[in-house]
Scaffold this motif. Structure first.
Motif, PDB file in Angstrom:
ATOM      1  N   ARG A   1      -3.946   8.069   4.428  1.00  0.00           N
ATOM      2  CA  ARG A   1      -4.612   8.203   5.726  1.00  0.00           C
ATOM      3  C   ARG A   1      -3.720   8.666   6.858  1.00  0.00           C
ATOM      4  NH1 ARG A   1      -6.784   4.579   2.681  1.00  0.00           N
ATOM      5  NH2 ARG A   1      -8.962   4.920   2.160  1.00  0.00           N
TER       6      ARG A   1
ATOM      7  N   GLY B   1       0.846  -1.183   0.000  1.00  0.00           N
ATOM      8  CA  GLY B   1       0.000   0.000   0.000  1.00  0.00           C
ATOM      9  C   GLY B   1       0.883   1.235   0.000  1.00  0.00           C
TER      10      GLY B   1
ATOM     11  N   GLN C   1      -1.757  -1.956  -4.207  1.00  0.00           N
ATOM     12  CA  GLN C   1      -2.868  -1.001  -4.307  1.00  0.00           C
ATOM     13  C   GLN C   1      -2.345   0.328  -4.841  1.00  0.00           C
ATOM     14  OE1 GLN C   1      -5.264  -1.320  -0.345  1.00  0.00           O
ATOM     15  NE2 GLN C   1      -3.267  -2.241   0.006  1.00  0.00           N
ATOM     16  N   ASN C   2      -1.029   0.417  -4.998  1.00  0.00           N
ATOM     17  CA  ASN C   2      -0.439   1.696  -5.404  1.00  0.00           C
ATOM     18  C   ASN C   2      -0.596   1.915  -6.898  1.00  0.00           C
ATOM     19  OD1 ASN C   2       0.251   1.820  -2.784  1.00  0.00           O
ATOM     20  ND2 ASN C   2       2.428   1.435  -3.063  1.00  0.00           N
TER      21      ASN C   2
ATOM     22  N   PHE D   1     -13.523   5.274  -5.778  1.00  0.00           N
ATOM     23  CA  PHE D   1     -14.495   4.772  -4.797  1.00  0.00           C
ATOM     24  C   PHE D   1     -15.822   4.532  -5.507  1.00  0.00           C
ATOM     25  CE2 PHE D   1     -11.391   6.811  -2.049  1.00  0.00           C
ATOM     26  CZ  PHE D   1     -11.187   5.782  -1.140  1.00  0.00           C
TER      27      PHE D   1
ATOM     28  N   VAL E   1       4.304   0.949  10.145  1.00  0.00           N
ATOM     29  CA  VAL E   1       4.701   1.772  11.285  1.00  0.00           C
ATOM     30  C   VAL E   1       3.552   1.962  12.286  1.00  0.00           C
ATOM     31  CG1 VAL E   1       6.565   2.976  10.089  1.00  0.00           C
ATOM     32  CG2 VAL E   1       4.245   3.899   9.959  1.00  0.00           C
ATOM     33  N   ASP E   2       2.360   1.598  11.898  1.00  0.00           N
ATOM     34  CA  ASP E   2       1.183   1.839  12.754  1.00  0.00           C
ATOM     35  C   ASP E   2       0.306   0.599  12.880  1.00  0.00           C
ATOM     36  OD1 ASP E   2       0.052   3.851  14.290  1.00  0.00           O
ATOM     37  OD2 ASP E   2       0.172   5.264  12.599  1.00  0.00           O
TER      38      ASP E   2
ATOM     39  N   GLY F   1       2.187   3.090   2.093  1.00  0.00           N
ATOM     40  CA  GLY F   1       3.314   3.207   3.027  1.00  0.00           C
ATOM     41  C   GLY F   1       4.637   2.789   2.404  1.00  0.00           C
TER      42      GLY F   1
ATOM     43  N   ILE G   1       4.143  -5.457   7.982  1.00  0.00           N
ATOM     44  CA  ILE G   1       5.237  -4.494   8.148  1.00  0.00           C
ATOM     45  C   ILE G   1       4.602  -3.116   7.994  1.00  0.00           C
ATOM     46  CG2 ILE G   1       7.449  -3.695   7.232  1.00  0.00           C
ATOM     47  CD1 ILE G   1       7.503  -6.737   6.015  1.00  0.00           C
TER      48      ILE G   1
ATOM     49  N   THR H   1      -3.003  -1.621  12.526  1.00  0.00           N
ATOM     50  CA  THR H   1      -4.074  -1.740  11.528  1.00  0.00           C
ATOM     51  C   THR H   1      -5.021  -2.860  11.967  1.00  0.00           C
ATOM     52  OG1 THR H   1      -3.266  -3.510  10.094  1.00  0.00           O
ATOM     53  CG2 THR H   1      -2.275  -1.338   9.750  1.00  0.00           C
TER      54      THR H   1
ATOM     55  N   GLY I   1       2.927  -1.731   4.464  1.00  0.00           N
ATOM     56  CA  GLY I   1       2.564  -0.319   4.289  1.00  0.00           C
ATOM     57  C   GLY I   1       1.148  -0.079   3.807  1.00  0.00           C
ATOM     58  N   THR I   2       0.227  -0.885   4.292  1.00  0.00           N
ATOM     59  CA  THR I   2      -1.183  -0.610   3.964  1.00  0.00           C
ATOM     60  C   THR I   2      -2.010  -0.553   5.238  1.00  0.00           C
ATOM     61  OG1 THR I   2      -3.187  -1.376   2.847  1.00  0.00           O
ATOM     62  CG2 THR I   2      -1.570  -3.082   3.400  1.00  0.00           C
ATOM     63  N   SER I   3      -2.958   0.386   5.269  1.00  0.00           N
ATOM     64  CA  SER I   3      -3.807   0.535   6.451  1.00  0.00           C
ATOM     65  C   SER I   3      -4.819  -0.612   6.550  1.00  0.00           C
ATOM     66  CB  SER I   3      -4.537   1.876   6.423  1.00  0.00           C
ATOM     67  OG  SER I   3      -5.253   2.004   5.219  1.00  0.00           O
ATOM     68  N   THR I   4      -4.923  -1.431   5.510  1.00  0.00           N
ATOM     69  CA  THR I   4      -5.790  -2.621   5.498  1.00  0.00           C
ATOM     70  C   THR I   4      -7.241  -2.254   5.831  1.00  0.00           C
ATOM     71  OG1 THR I   4      -3.836  -3.626   6.570  1.00  0.00           O
ATOM     72  CG2 THR I   4      -5.609  -5.111   6.011  1.00  0.00           C
TER      73      THR I   4
ATOM     74  N   TRP J   1      -5.980  12.210   2.129  1.00  0.00           N
ATOM     75  CA  TRP J   1      -7.368  12.345   2.595  1.00  0.00           C
ATOM     76  C   TRP J   1      -7.474  13.222   3.848  1.00  0.00           C
ATOM     77  CZ3 TRP J   1      -8.480  11.665  -1.857  1.00  0.00           C
ATOM     78  CH2 TRP J   1      -8.535  10.472  -2.560  1.00  0.00           C
TER      79      TRP J   1
ATOM     80  N   VAL K   1      -8.781   3.081 -10.070  1.00  0.00           N
ATOM     81  CA  VAL K   1     -10.088   2.682  -9.544  1.00  0.00           C
ATOM     82  C   VAL K   1     -10.556   3.755  -8.564  1.00  0.00           C
ATOM     83  CG1 VAL K   1     -11.307   0.933  -8.188  1.00  0.00           C
ATOM     84  CG2 VAL K   1      -9.541   0.239  -9.826  1.00  0.00           C
TER      85      VAL K   1
HETATM   86  P1  OAD Z   1      -3.073   4.393   3.562  1.00  0.00           P
HETATM   87  O1  OAD Z   1      -2.617   5.797   3.492  1.00  0.00           O
HETATM   88  O2  OAD Z   1      -4.468   4.127   3.970  1.00  0.00           O
HETATM   89  O3  OAD Z   1      -2.137   3.573   4.538  1.00  0.00           O
HETATM   90  C1  OAD Z   1      -0.734   3.643   4.494  1.00  0.00           C
HETATM   91  C2  OAD Z   1      -0.206   2.797   5.628  1.00  0.00           C
HETATM   92  O4  OAD Z   1       1.218   2.758   5.546  1.00  0.00           O
HETATM   93  C3  OAD Z   1      -0.564   3.319   7.015  1.00  0.00           C
HETATM   94  O5  OAD Z   1      -1.036   2.240   7.801  1.00  0.00           O
HETATM   95  C4  OAD Z   1       0.761   3.866   7.554  1.00  0.00           C
HETATM   96  O6  OAD Z   1       0.879   3.686   8.948  1.00  0.00           O
HETATM   97  C5  OAD Z   1       1.765   2.974   6.837  1.00  0.00           C
HETATM   98  N1  OAD Z   1       3.091   3.551   6.615  1.00  0.00           N
HETATM   99  C6  OAD Z   1       3.426   4.851   6.387  1.00  0.00           C
HETATM  100  N2  OAD Z   1       4.743   4.959   6.150  1.00  0.00           N
HETATM  101  C7  OAD Z   1       5.254   3.695   6.214  1.00  0.00           C
HETATM  102  C8  OAD Z   1       6.570   3.149   6.022  1.00  0.00           C
HETATM  103  N3  OAD Z   1       7.619   3.902   5.717  1.00  0.00           N
HETATM  104  N4  OAD Z   1       6.727   1.813   6.175  1.00  0.00           N
HETATM  105  C9  OAD Z   1       5.671   1.020   6.496  1.00  0.00           C
HETATM  106  N5  OAD Z   1       4.409   1.483   6.670  1.00  0.00           N
HETATM  107  C10 OAD Z   1       4.201   2.787   6.517  1.00  0.00           C
HETATM  108  O7  OAD Z   1      -2.754   3.725   2.128  1.00  0.00           O
HETATM  109  P2  OAD Z   1      -3.328   2.361   1.529  1.00  0.00           P
HETATM  110  O8  OAD Z   1      -3.492   1.324   2.551  1.00  0.00           O
HETATM  111  O9  OAD Z   1      -2.482   2.059   0.333  1.00  0.00           O
HETATM  112  O10 OAD Z   1      -7.447   3.741  -3.040  1.00  0.00           O
HETATM  113  O11 OAD Z   1      -4.750   2.834   1.030  1.00  0.00           O
HETATM  114  C11 OAD Z   1      -5.539   1.936   0.329  1.00  0.00           C
HETATM  115  C12 OAD Z   1      -6.318   2.670  -0.734  1.00  0.00           C
HETATM  116  O12 OAD Z   1      -7.019   3.776  -0.142  1.00  0.00           O
HETATM  117  C13 OAD Z   1      -5.477   3.346  -1.800  1.00  0.00           C
HETATM  118  O13 OAD Z   1      -5.069   2.459  -2.821  1.00  0.00           O
HETATM  119  C14 OAD Z   1      -6.404   4.389  -2.320  1.00  0.00           C
HETATM  120  C15 OAD Z   1      -6.886   4.936  -0.999  1.00  0.00           C
HETATM  121  O14 OAD Z   1      -8.083   5.611  -1.012  1.00  0.00           O
HETATM  122  C16 OAD Z   1      -8.070   4.371  -4.051  1.00  0.00           C
HETATM  123  O15 OAD Z   1      -7.747   5.492  -4.424  1.00  0.00           O
HETATM  124  C17 OAD Z   1      -9.145   3.543  -4.660  1.00  0.00           C
END
Ligand code: OAD
Length: 245
Positions: A37, A24, A103-104, A163, A216-217, A26, A214, A219, A189-192, A44, A161
């Protein structure tokens, strides 16, 4: 010196037959790409997704949506993959079944050398016709943005894609198949929280895979994962790859 978590993951990788990595925003954060997030810096936190990332927003105000994606593309022109992307590309080179699901939309995994990438949310570098959905690689902008499809005259849009839209069918079926069959699943690196991508690590867990987070926060996956690593992916993943050499 390698951490205990790095040693534990390296041992799991050595023993694994089929590895899946889900990434994701992150994973690209250390390259300077804004996440979605994060409370201070996430996209956002500054913009409302319903104004910029929905089909309704595009119908209502196509110019604003097009310009926002143009701005996001312009950020990416300056940006390079970080050691986390390169470590994931190196994992693919190991003699094991492997799938990278992302998801990136930033295309950085490909720049880092990853080859078989399942892009669940599209790619911001591609442009499609909003009606015919065909990929359009060149256009002329006459009048206001967005430019028009050279075939049918409808607005062009980014191939991402939004919403309320469905994920591309084949990539998601492929992703589910890998999640179901793998024995090691890394969620990086995804907020899941965004479905259906967020369901994949849970599916892998139900099917018996060892699941590693893996991030930093915290989920929703954190209390389900078998190993949780609270480190930056661009720092942690290369330390694991070092142990595999
Ligand atoms: P988010 O911004 O929701 O989550 C990013 C995650 O990465 C968070 O849990 C952070 O804590 C973590 N993080 C930040 N820096 C990091 C690092 N250096 N190493 C590890 N973790 C780190 O992003 P996504 O989960 O990708 O969708 O968001 C999912 C989807 O929501 C995106 O693809 C996008 C968004 O709305 C659409 O646009 C359809």
């Amino acid at each position: 010196m390698a951490s205990i978590a790095a040693e534990a993951l390296a041992a799991r990788i050595k023993a694994a037959h089929h590895i899946v990595v889900l990434t994701g925003a992150g994973v690209s954060a250390e390259s300077g790409v804004p996440t979605f997030r994060d409370r201070q810096t996430g996209l956002w936190a500054k913009y409302r997704p319903e104004d910029l990332a929905t089909p309704e927003a595009f119908r209502r105000d196509p110019e604003t949506v097009w310009r926002w994606y143009e701005w996001r593309r312009s950020i990416l022109e300056e940006i390079k993959p970080n050691p986390g992307h390169f470590a994931i590309a190196e994992l693919e080179a190991l003699p094991r079944e492997f799938a990278l699901i992302t998801q990136n939309v930033d295309g950085l995994h490909a720049v880092a050398g990853s080859r078989n990438i399942i892009e669940l949310h599209g790619n911001i570098g591609r442009t499609i016709c909003s009606v015919e959905r065909c990929v359009v690689s060149s256009w002329t902008l006459a009048g206001s943005a967005p430019p028009k499809c050279p075939n049918c005259g409808a607005h062009l849009r980014p191939d991402v894609v939004w919403f309320g839209e469905s994920l591309p069918e084949r990539p998601f079926i492929e992703a589910q198949d890998h999640a179901d069959r793998c024995d090691l699943f890394l969620s990086v690196g995804t907020s899941t929280v965004v479905q259906p991508a967020a369901s994949l690590p849970f599916m892998a867990k139900r099917s018996g895979a060892f699941v590693v987070e893996i991030n930093v926060d915290l989920t929703p996956l954190s209390h389900v994962a078998d190993l949780v690593v609270r480190e930056k992916s661009g720092f942690f993943l290369p330390s694991v790859l070092e142990l595999l050499k």
